[in-house]
Design a protein around this motif. Structure first.
Motif, PDB file in Angstrom:
ATOM      1  N   PHE A  82      -8.103 -34.681  -3.454  1.00 48.22           N
ATOM      2  CA  PHE A  82      -7.590 -33.820  -2.226  1.00 48.22           C
ATOM      3  C   PHE A  82      -8.424 -33.156  -2.119  1.00 48.22           C
ATOM      4  N   PRO A  83      -8.685 -32.902  -0.935  1.00 49.33           N
ATOM      5  CA  PRO A  83      -9.504 -32.348   0.088  1.00 49.33           C
ATOM      6  C   PRO A  83      -9.438 -31.142   0.342  1.00 49.33           C
ATOM      7  N   PHE A 132      -3.228 -30.339   3.517  1.00 50.42           N
ATOM      8  CA  PHE A 132      -1.892 -30.838   2.264  1.00 50.42           C
ATOM      9  C   PHE A 132      -1.099 -32.098   3.249  1.00 50.42           C
ATOM     10  N   TYR A 133      -0.902 -32.356   1.825  1.00 51.03           N
ATOM     11  CA  TYR A 133      -1.088 -33.851   1.915  1.00 51.03           C
ATOM     12  C   TYR A 133       0.750 -33.692   1.276  1.00 51.03           C
ATOM     13  N   THR A 187       0.192 -39.197   3.273  1.00 52.28           N
ATOM     14  CA  THR A 187      -0.733 -38.532   4.377  1.00 52.28           C
ATOM     15  C   THR A 187      -1.351 -37.409   4.832  1.00 52.28           C
ATOM     16  N   TYR A 188      -2.066 -36.841   5.024  1.00 55.01           N
ATOM     17  CA  TYR A 188      -2.981 -36.136   5.011  1.00 55.01           C
ATOM     18  C   TYR A 188      -2.263 -35.070   6.294  1.00 55.01           C
ATOM     19  N   LEU A 189      -2.249 -33.695   6.134  1.00 55.05           N
ATOM     20  CA  LEU A 189      -2.612 -33.102   7.364  1.00 55.05           C
ATOM     21  C   LEU A 189      -3.545 -32.440   7.886  1.00 55.05           C
ATOM     22  N   THR A 190      -3.619 -32.356   9.699  1.00 55.88           N
ATOM     23  CA  THR A 190      -5.295 -32.009   9.772  1.00 55.88           C
ATOM     24  C   THR A 190      -5.852 -30.702   8.899  1.00 55.88           C
ATOM     25  N   HIS A 191      -4.891 -29.796   8.533  1.00 54.89           N
ATOM     26  CA  HIS A 191      -5.271 -28.833   8.194  1.00 54.89           C
ATOM     27  C   HIS A 191      -3.621 -27.764   7.305  1.00 54.89           C
ATOM     28  N   SER A 245       2.536 -23.364  10.205  1.00 48.89           N
ATOM     29  CA  SER A 245       2.691 -24.065  12.098  1.00 48.89           C
ATOM     30  C   SER A 245       1.991 -25.479  12.318  1.00 48.89           C
ATOM     31  N   VAL A 246       1.575 -25.968  11.219  1.00 50.94           N
ATOM     32  CA  VAL A 246       0.643 -27.311  10.840  1.00 50.94           C
ATOM     33  C   VAL A 246       2.520 -28.087  10.280  1.00 50.94           C
ATOM     34  N   ARG A 247       2.764 -27.409   9.010  1.00 58.73           N
ATOM     35  CA  ARG A 247       3.423 -27.536   8.196  1.00 58.73           C
ATOM     36  C   ARG A 247       5.323 -28.258   8.941  1.00 58.73           C
ATOM     37  N   LYS A 248       4.757 -27.046   9.246  1.00 56.88           N
ATOM     38  CA  LYS A 248       6.082 -26.811  10.313  1.00 56.88           C
ATOM     39  C   LYS A 248       6.647 -28.451  11.115  1.00 56.88           C
ATOM     40  N   THR A 249       5.243 -28.425  12.601  1.00 55.59           N
ATOM     41  CA  THR A 249       5.623 -29.284  12.718  1.00 55.59           C
ATOM     42  C   THR A 249       5.595 -30.335  12.093  1.00 55.59           C
TER      43      THR A 249
END
Length: 115
Positions: free
Chosen positions: A1-2, A6-7, A13-17, A21-25
């Motif tokens: 788990f890097p 967020f996995y 899949t892993y999100l970029t970071h 906002s990234v999770r919501k998108t």
């Protein structure tokens, strides 16, 4: 788990970071929503199949008696018509009130004071 990423279990899949906002998108995206729907659809099917399997096993072990509807009625048996079909009242059933008269009003006491 890097660290810092967020996995998503649904999308595998892993999100970029990991940021709100990234999770919501990600979570509002079409593919994520389809993956969530598929996940719960499979879960529901597994639950239903498990229930079917348990019921079948219990039936085969004789724990559940056969339903009275599983066997055809004996020859000459009277099958009562469904209640929607008009006919003579059957024993245990109240005859329908006669039609055409004024509607029956429930018994009421004197009106409350002030009316």
């Amino acid at each position: 788990f890097p660290p810092g990423r967020f996995y998503c279990d649904y999308c595998d899949t892993y999100l970029t970071h990991d940021s709100p906002s990234v999770r919501k998108t990600h979570c509002s995206g079409r593919k994520h929503k389809e993956n969530v729907k598929d996940y719960y659809q499979k879960w529901m099917e597994e639950q239903a199949q498990s229930l079917i399997d348990k019921t079948t096993a219990a039936f085969q072990q004789g724990k559940i008696p056969p339903t009275p509807f599983s066997a055809p009625p004996p020859a000459g048996a009277m099958i009562p018509p469904p209640p929607s079909i008009p006919g003579p009242p059957r024993p245990g059933m109240m005859p329908a009130p006669h039609m055409g008269g004024p509607p029956m009003m429930p018994m009421m006491g004197p009106p409350p004071p002030g009316m």
